[in-house]
Each structure stands twice: as C-alpha cells, then as structure tokens.
Motif scaffolding. Structure first.
Motif, PDB file in Angstrom:
ATOM      1  N   VAL A   1      63.106  32.681  -0.812  1.00  0.00           N
ATOM      2  CA  VAL A   1      63.296  34.101  -1.102  1.00  0.00           C
ATOM      3  C   VAL A   1      64.146  34.229  -2.360  1.00  0.00           C
ATOM      4  O   VAL A   1      65.301  33.795  -2.391  1.00  0.00           O
ATOM      5  CB  VAL A   1      63.961  34.847   0.078  1.00  0.00           C
ATOM      6  CG1 VAL A   1      64.182  36.318  -0.276  1.00  0.00           C
ATOM      7  CG2 VAL A   1      63.109  34.712   1.333  1.00  0.00           C
ATOM      8  N   ALA A   2      63.568  34.810  -3.404  1.00  0.00           N
ATOM      9  CA  ALA A   2      64.276  34.897  -4.692  1.00  0.00           C
ATOM     10  C   ALA A   2      65.076  36.176  -4.823  1.00  0.00           C
ATOM     11  O   ALA A   2      66.019  36.251  -5.609  1.00  0.00           O
ATOM     12  CB  ALA A   2      63.267  34.810  -5.841  1.00  0.00           C
TER      13      ALA A   2
ATOM     14  N   ASP B   1      69.293  36.091   3.570  1.00  0.00           N
ATOM     15  CA  ASP B   1      70.245  35.772   2.503  1.00  0.00           C
ATOM     16  C   ASP B   1      70.130  34.365   1.930  1.00  0.00           C
ATOM     17  O   ASP B   1      69.945  34.189   0.747  1.00  0.00           O
ATOM     18  CB  ASP B   1      71.676  36.041   2.962  1.00  0.00           C
ATOM     19  CG  ASP B   1      72.658  35.869   1.811  1.00  0.00           C
ATOM     20  OD1 ASP B   1      72.290  36.253   0.685  1.00  0.00           O
ATOM     21  OD2 ASP B   1      73.751  35.340   2.026  1.00  0.00           O
ATOM     22  N   ASP B   2      70.231  33.344   2.782  1.00  0.00           N
ATOM     23  CA  ASP B   2      70.145  32.000   2.194  1.00  0.00           C
ATOM     24  C   ASP B   2      68.846  31.308   2.595  1.00  0.00           C
ATOM     25  O   ASP B   2      68.789  30.106   2.771  1.00  0.00           O
ATOM     26  CB  ASP B   2      71.369  31.143   2.559  1.00  0.00           C
ATOM     27  CG  ASP B   2      71.726  31.314   4.004  1.00  0.00           C
ATOM     28  OD1 ASP B   2      70.857  31.818   4.751  1.00  0.00           O
ATOM     29  OD2 ASP B   2      72.850  30.959   4.403  1.00  0.00           O
TER      30      ASP B   2
ATOM     31  N   PRO C   1      58.497  33.280  -7.964  1.00  0.00           N
ATOM     32  CA  PRO C   1      59.586  33.942  -7.239  1.00  0.00           C
ATOM     33  C   PRO C   1      59.045  34.973  -6.244  1.00  0.00           C
ATOM     34  O   PRO C   1      58.160  35.765  -6.590  1.00  0.00           O
ATOM     35  CB  PRO C   1      60.392  34.626  -8.347  1.00  0.00           C
ATOM     36  CG  PRO C   1      60.006  33.935  -9.612  1.00  0.00           C
ATOM     37  CD  PRO C   1      58.610  33.446  -9.425  1.00  0.00           C
ATOM     38  N   LEU C   2      59.589  34.927  -5.034  1.00  0.00           N
ATOM     39  CA  LEU C   2      59.174  35.869  -3.997  1.00  0.00           C
ATOM     40  C   LEU C   2      60.275  36.901  -3.793  1.00  0.00           C
ATOM     41  O   LEU C   2      61.423  36.552  -3.508  1.00  0.00           O
ATOM     42  CB  LEU C   2      58.915  35.118  -2.686  1.00  0.00           C
ATOM     43  CG  LEU C   2      58.721  36.007  -1.457  1.00  0.00           C
ATOM     44  CD1 LEU C   2      57.403  36.772  -1.546  1.00  0.00           C
ATOM     45  CD2 LEU C   2      58.772  35.178  -0.181  1.00  0.00           C
TER      46      LEU C   2
ATOM     47  N   ILE D   1      66.437  36.603 -11.541  1.00  0.00           N
ATOM     48  CA  ILE D   1      65.136  36.069 -11.128  1.00  0.00           C
ATOM     49  C   ILE D   1      64.355  35.748 -12.398  1.00  0.00           C
ATOM     50  O   ILE D   1      64.046  36.641 -13.193  1.00  0.00           O
ATOM     51  CB  ILE D   1      64.358  37.093 -10.273  1.00  0.00           C
ATOM     52  CG1 ILE D   1      65.164  37.477  -9.025  1.00  0.00           C
ATOM     53  CG2 ILE D   1      62.985  36.549  -9.890  1.00  0.00           C
ATOM     54  CD1 ILE D   1      64.625  38.685  -8.287  1.00  0.00           C
ATOM     55  N   LYS D   2      64.079  34.467 -12.576  1.00  0.00           N
ATOM     56  CA  LYS D   2      63.405  34.042 -13.802  1.00  0.00           C
ATOM     57  C   LYS D   2      61.894  34.101 -13.603  1.00  0.00           C
ATOM     58  O   LYS D   2      61.349  33.462 -12.711  1.00  0.00           O
ATOM     59  CB  LYS D   2      63.853  32.633 -14.180  1.00  0.00           C
ATOM     60  CG  LYS D   2      65.321  32.615 -14.590  1.00  0.00           C
ATOM     61  CD  LYS D   2      65.773  31.299 -15.150  1.00  0.00           C
ATOM     62  CE  LYS D   2      67.163  31.415 -15.772  1.00  0.00           C
ATOM     63  NZ  LYS D   2      68.105  32.349 -15.062  1.00  0.00           N
ATOM     64  N   MET D   3      61.241  34.872 -14.463  1.00  0.00           N
ATOM     65  CA  MET D   3      59.799  35.076 -14.333  1.00  0.00           C
ATOM     66  C   MET D   3      59.073  34.515 -15.550  1.00  0.00           C
ATOM     67  O   MET D   3      59.477  34.759 -16.678  1.00  0.00           O
ATOM     68  CB  MET D   3      59.488  36.579 -14.206  1.00  0.00           C
ATOM     69  CG  MET D   3      60.032  37.196 -12.932  1.00  0.00           C
ATOM     70  SD  MET D   3      60.017  39.024 -12.952  1.00  0.00           S
ATOM     71  CE  MET D   3      58.327  39.390 -13.414  1.00  0.00           C
TER      72      MET D   3
END
Lengths: 277, 307
Positions: free
Chosen positions: B124-125, B119-120, B98-99, B14-16
């Motif tokens: 939703v991150a 899931d997909d 990102p959530l 997850i890129k923040m």
C-alpha cells in the motif's frame, strides 16, 4: 478478452428496425461461447459515450482466398432502439468498429441431455441461435424445441435458421396473431410442458424481454425444470469493474441475497436465483 | 540526439513512472483489466473504495448515460477491508505500480480503523480519503462539504498513519478552496480533484428518475471544465500536490489539467470506453512534451499560476 478495431463485412436490415452485422473478428470469435457478448464503441465521439453490449448471435466461418484457410467471424443482431444502435445501423461494410470481447459467462451447456427448450422473445433470438449451434453438437440431446415470440409476423426472427439447426419443432407466437399462435410465447411453453414428461431430463434456455423472462422463471421453477436465462442491462465497463449493471440474486445454495454483475457474473443466470424487482 | 522528456512525478512521496493513474471505482481492484493492459505501466492504481465491512450498494438501475457523460449511484458496493486484504491486495502487489487505497466510511472511526490497519501494510503506497461520494446517505460527502468536518476527519486519520494521505474533494460545495485548506491544515499530503457532480436524469415515459437512487454522480467529458476550474482554483491557493481528474479522455485533456496546476492526473470514466485509456493518455502527454520541446512534465503546473 481482446480489444481492437475490426472490419464490418455485412450490415443489413433483416426485419423492420432489426439489423444483422458481421464482423471480421477471429481474435474474438475463436474464444467465444454462446451467451457471451461483445462491447461495441459505435464511434469515436463522446456522445454516445459508453459502449453498447451485443450478444454473439452466430460464429460463422469465412474462407480466405489464399490457400484453404478458414477464419471465424462474429455475427451480431441488433434492434435500433436509441442513439447508439442508430449510429450502428448507418455503418457500411468496409468500415471499422472498436470492439471488446468476448465478455461474460455464456450458457455453459455442461452435461446437458434429453430435451432442450429454447424460448426467445423479440431480440432474444440473438444468443439462442448461437446456443442452438452448440446444442446441435451435443450428442446426448435428443430433442430441441424452439419457441419464438414477437410483436408481429414481420418481426419473427431466425425461424428458418432454427429449423435448419434440426430443431424438432419451432413454434411461433405473435401478439397480433399474424403468424403462429396469437398470444405469448410463455403460453406455448406452458402447453409444451403439459405434453412432455418433465421427469425426464429437460432444460430450458431463455432470452427476451423482462416480462417474458419473469414468467419463464415462474413456470420452470414451479415445475422444477432447470432453466438458464440471459439478461440484458445497461452497462458501463462490461468487464466487471464499475458495478453498474447489477441484478439482485438469491444464492440457490446458501439463500444469501446479493447483487451480481450482469456483465461479468452473467449475462446468463439460473432462473431460480434471480430476484425480480 | 534528442533527449526523452521526463514524465515521472512524485505525489506526496509516491513516485510514479508517469503522471497518470486510474481513478477509484473505475478500475475495480485491477483484476478486471489485467488482461487488457499491462498494469505495471500505470503511474499508480487507485483501488475501488473500501469500507470496514462489506457493502451491497444501491438497488439498480445504478448507471445512466447522459450527453458526453454518465451518472452513477453505485453506493459503495465493495468487499470490505478484510476481503480486500486477503483476496485483492495479494494480486495488486504483483505489479510494480504504486497502489493507493480509497477509503470510505460512514463515521470517523471507520476511516480511522481502516487507515490504522493499512498503515504498515506491504503493497500500500498511500491512502485516498473519500469525503466526496454523493451516493450514500451518511458518511462520504457529509465530511467533505464543510471545512470543520474535513479538518476533524483528516486530522483523525493523520494521527494513525504515516502513509501519504490524499484527500478526494467534491465539487458539490460552496467553496472548494476552504475544504482544500482544511485538509492541508489537518496534515493531508495531497488532494484529488474532483469527485463526481450530483445530477439527475428523468425518464419522461415513466415520469420517474432514471436512477433508483434518484440522484447520481456525473462523470465523463461533460464535467471536464468544472474539474479544470476546481484544480486551478485550489492549486493557486493551497500548497499541496494535486491529482486532477474529471472527464480526461486523451493526452491533450490531461495536459490541460497539468497546465492548470495538477501534478498528476487520474483517468476514470474513460476506462469504460477505452480500457487502454490511461496508457494512451500517458503516451499523449509524452508526445505533447516532445512536440513542444518541454524537458520535464513537472514544469507544466507553473503555467496556471500566471493565469
């Protein structure tokens, strides 16, 4: 909704242990309605940690020196009950305060008409005075009755202010009989009900200690009189996120029971929807 | 010309944009705070915990203030997965942040079912498994108190999701490292440390606990040292990125967590006090890096390893 630092212009004791504070906060005052509140951070320390919710008591106009501009200010009324309000009481005019507001749903007068009764216990006068100012502008309201309850004469707040707002009648009840009727404000409400024709449009607005509100709810529900009341609760965020300040309610439409947030769904609720614990 | 320090981080993929997120349960589903700060500037947003079906939560009083902290016993009041997907997620998707969805359950199947349905799901991150809530009678902490139960639950969820899987641990355990290891062995991608500490406040007038639930979870500055100790212990022994949380009010507090071994931090109770706290904390981290001529926030977590 606005958050920031504002200047205190007045902070004075109006009765033993009761203070009124005026905040130069046009950002909040411009959008504020009676029944809404502001959430105050009393200092930058971590103890007390949380903000303190205070009802908007009045919105007053401040004339600026330059030109003839006017700005609205927020006035709050508070009782020194604990750590947070004790710190507030020590603030001097000119100091800053971090506030968040206006928050919550106010009384929302809607299409009120006919007779209006305001019943306040102790600090409950705080939001009801702001409401009385709004009611004065409602042309369809014929008569406004005010009932104020307090422990003793010295703690009867805003009696003159309500009179000035052209209330038809202001009645006072004190626990010790030192002013007005000796007994409960709700006794006076019951008596007033017996003198009025409740078939005509009548609305009750209430704020005060839980015992009083519970009784007001019982009386108004029994008579079928619409009643809205402002609740108090300890709060976390004040904006509806933490779910800390909930009250049990039963929907008037569906009968479904749930919790509602005092800070966001309230603090004003229909008397008939509240489930008293 | 002075170069700006890097404050972006990567937690389990997850890129923040900055290492600061808002902690679950302290920020609702974002809507409540959207007027007060730009949600697009947060590092990530962790949504209020959801269960498969709506839950009403515990009877009030649910919160009480304590010295430099507060106890809460909300009891998982939430709208349930369906309403979350229909009403809350569309709003949260509007922000380029990102959530991370916090997932709660009474049984393993409940966690698994929620994870499957998320899931997909666009927007939703990642998932944060709540196995550390002290305020519900079953579920929650009962999975996070013992390594075997943790491993089984995380493995079960791992099987049904490709999303980054973060496990939120409780400090109310004998050996937090063993729980962290169990999560890692079962395929977790990251750890959130810490959930609240179980506590009680008593009203001496009524001679009763102040919370109807009797116990509640302690949060706020009062728990920061315990949180730091947990982060440092786990960071030294478990090879997973850590989101540190517990009493962070300022940038300096956050830097303490980063030095102790956290890759990112979450701001919780501070949101109630200062709705702008998460962004102020991120700014404070950036200032610290500049003042100390540190080029990359990711270099801070190496320090704790040498203590």
């Amino acid at each position: 909704m606005w958050q920031g630092r504002v200047k205190i212009s007045v902070n004075e004791e109006v009765a033993p242990g009761y203070f009124r504070m005026v905040l130069n906060a046009p950002q909040v005052a411009e959008d504020a309605e009676a029944g809404q509140f502001i959430h105050i951070r009393v200092n930058d320390e971590y103890d007390p940690l949380l903000r303190r919710p205070l009802s908007i008591h009045r919105i007053i106009s401040r004339r600026l020196k330059v030109k003839s501009l006017k700005l609205p200010d927020i006035e709050v009324l508070y009782e020194v009950v604990g750590k947070g309000t004790k710190i507030l009481a020590g603030k001097r005019p000119g100091e800053d305060l971090d506030i968040l507001g206006p928050l919550g749903n106010g009384f929302k007068l809607g299409c009120v008409s006919g007779t209006v009764i305001l019943i306040a216990g102790g600090m409950g006068v705080a939001p009801l005075l702001a409401l009385a100012e709004e009611i004065r502008r409602e042309e369809k309201v014929k008569d406004t009755y005010v009932i104020i309850g307090a422990r003793t004469k010295a703690l009867v707040l805003c009696e003159d202010a309500f009179r000035d707002l052209a209330a038809k009648e202001v009645q006072v009840a004190t626990d010790d009989g030192s002013r007005g009727y000796k007994g409960l404000a709700t006794d006076l409400l019951q008596e007033l009900f017996s003198t009025l024709n409740l078939k005509l449009s009548t609305t009750v607005y209430a704020c005060g200690p839980e015992g009083m509100l519970r009784e007001v709810a019982a009386l108004t529900v029994a008579k079928g009189v619409p009643c809205r009341m402002s609740l108090e609760n300890r709060m976390g965020c004040g904006v509806g996120a933490c779910l800390g300040c909930v009250v049990r309610v039963k929907s008037l439409q569906s009968g479904v029971e749930s919790y509602k947030r005092v800070c966001k769904d309230g603090p004003v609720f229909e008397a008939g929807e509240i489930i008293w614990e | 010309m002075k170069s700006e320090p890097n404050i972006s981080v990567d937690i389990a993929g997850i890129k923040m944009r900055c290492p600061v997120m808002v902690a679950s349960g302290t920020f609702g589903y974002g809507e409540e705070y959207a007027d007060l700060l730009d949600l697009s500037r947060l590092g990530a947003l962790v949504a209020k915990g959801i269960t498969l079906n709506p839950r009403q939560g515990n009877p009030p009083p649910r919160i009480v203030e304590t010295p430099a902290g507060m106890l809460n016993a909300i009891g998982w009041e939430n709208v349930g997965l369906q309403v979350f997907l229909e009403e809350k997620l569309p709003f949260l998707k509007r922000f380029n942040t990102p959530l991370i969805v916090n997932v709660c359950g009474k049984k393993e199947e409940e966690y698994v079912q929620i994870a499957e349905r998320l899931d997909d799901r666009e927007g939703v991150a990642g998932l944060e498994l709540n196995i550390s809530c002290p305020n519900v009678r079953s579920g929650g902490l009962s999975f996070g108190r013992e390594a075997g139960a943790t491993q089984k639950l995380v493995a079960g969820v791992r099987r049904v999701t490709k999303l980054p899987l973060i496990v939120k641990l409780s400090p109310n355990v004998t050996d937090i490292v063993s729980i962290g290891r169990a999560a890692q062995d079962a395929g977790a991608d990251g750890l959130s440390l810490i959930n609240t500490l179980v506590g009680i406040a008593v009203d001496i007038k009524t001679k009763r606990p102040k919370l109807t639930n009797i116990t509640g979870g302690l949060s706020g500055p009062a728990i920061k040292p315990v949180a730091l100790r947990s982060v440092w212990e786990v960071a030294g022994k478990v090879d997973l990125p850590i989101i540190g949380m517990g009493g962070i009010m300022t940038g300096e507090d956050a830097v303490e967590f980063l030095l102790a071994g956290a890759t990112a931090v979450a701001v919780g109770t501070a949101n109630f006090v200062n709705p702008h706290a998460a962004l102020d904390v991120a700014e404070g981290i950036r200032e610290y890096l500049e003042e100390n001529k540190i080029q990359d926030v990711n270099s801070l977590r190496e320090y704790g390893k040498k203590w």
